[in-house]
Scaffold this motif. Sequence first.
Motif, PDB file in Angstrom:
ATOM      1  N   LYS A 160       0.822  -1.214   0.000  1.00 53.76           N
ATOM      2  CA  LYS A 160       0.000   0.000   0.000  1.00 53.76           C
ATOM      3  C   LYS A 160       0.856   1.264   0.000  1.00 53.76           C
ATOM      4  O   LYS A 160       0.518   2.233  -0.661  1.00 53.76           O
ATOM      5  CB  LYS A 160      -0.932   0.023   1.221  1.00 53.76           C
ATOM      6  N   ILE A 161       1.949   1.265   0.752  1.00 58.97           N
ATOM      7  CA  ILE A 161       2.772   2.476   0.829  1.00 58.97           C
ATOM      8  C   ILE A 161       3.906   2.460  -0.197  1.00 58.97           C
ATOM      9  O   ILE A 161       4.384   3.514  -0.595  1.00 58.97           O
ATOM     10  CB  ILE A 161       3.306   2.709   2.265  1.00 58.97           C
ATOM     11  N   SER A 162       4.317   1.290  -0.653  1.00 54.39           N
ATOM     12  CA  SER A 162       5.462   1.223  -1.570  1.00 54.39           C
ATOM     13  C   SER A 162       5.188   1.944  -2.886  1.00 54.39           C
ATOM     14  O   SER A 162       6.076   2.590  -3.436  1.00 54.39           O
ATOM     15  CB  SER A 162       5.903  -0.216  -1.815  1.00 54.39           C
ATOM     16  N   SER A 163       3.961   1.869  -3.396  1.00 52.68           N
ATOM     17  CA  SER A 163       3.661   2.581  -4.644  1.00 52.68           C
ATOM     18  C   SER A 163       3.682   4.096  -4.413  1.00 52.68           C
ATOM     19  O   SER A 163       4.115   4.854  -5.282  1.00 52.68           O
ATOM     20  CB  SER A 163       2.319   2.144  -5.219  1.00 52.68           C
ATOM     21  N   PHE A 164       3.240   4.538  -3.233  1.00 50.61           N
ATOM     22  CA  PHE A 164       3.311   5.960  -2.900  1.00 50.61           C
ATOM     23  C   PHE A 164       4.769   6.404  -2.824  1.00 50.61           C
ATOM     24  O   PHE A 164       5.124   7.460  -3.342  1.00 50.61           O
ATOM     25  CB  PHE A 164       2.598   6.240  -1.568  1.00 50.61           C
ATOM     26  N   ILE A 165       5.623   5.604  -2.195  1.00 48.18           N
ATOM     27  CA  ILE A 165       7.044   5.952  -2.064  1.00 48.18           C
ATOM     28  C   ILE A 165       7.680   6.083  -3.449  1.00 48.18           C
ATOM     29  O   ILE A 165       8.420   7.028  -3.717  1.00 48.18           O
ATOM     30  CB  ILE A 165       7.797   4.904  -1.210  1.00 48.18           C
ATOM     31  N   LYS A 166       7.369   5.142  -4.324  1.00 45.60           N
ATOM     32  CA  LYS A 166       7.910   5.182  -5.683  1.00 45.60           C
ATOM     33  C   LYS A 166       7.507   6.483  -6.380  1.00 45.60           C
ATOM     34  O   LYS A 166       8.310   7.114  -7.058  1.00 45.60           O
ATOM     35  CB  LYS A 166       7.399   3.969  -6.467  1.00 45.60           C
TER      36      LYS A 166
END
Length: 100
Positions: free
Chosen positions: A71-77
């Motif tokens: 859930k957060i990894s795509s935001f970080i990218k």
Amino acid sequence: MAKKQLGTCELCKRQEVETTEHHLTPKEMGGTFMPTAMLCIPCHKQIHALYTNDELAVRLNTIQDLRSDPKISSFIKWIRKQPSSKLVRTRKSNERKKRK
């Protein structure tokens, strides 16, 4: 959010951004004197929009655990590509909205 200072976000690694202290284990779950991380404001807000304090305390209480969560990894990218001056709008996830 706590005091702001200029630095590097420990989650997205963007530099020269305003950061705030994030309790890796939420204070209300006993994390007052436990490890913290300095996060940029967009990352900090996004974490609290996506996850409950229970989730953060039980399974997402390290930077590595947060980075590896889908859930957060795509935001970080995405946020890594944004300039530090960009204002980002944060919305609660649909799952979070349902749990109220």
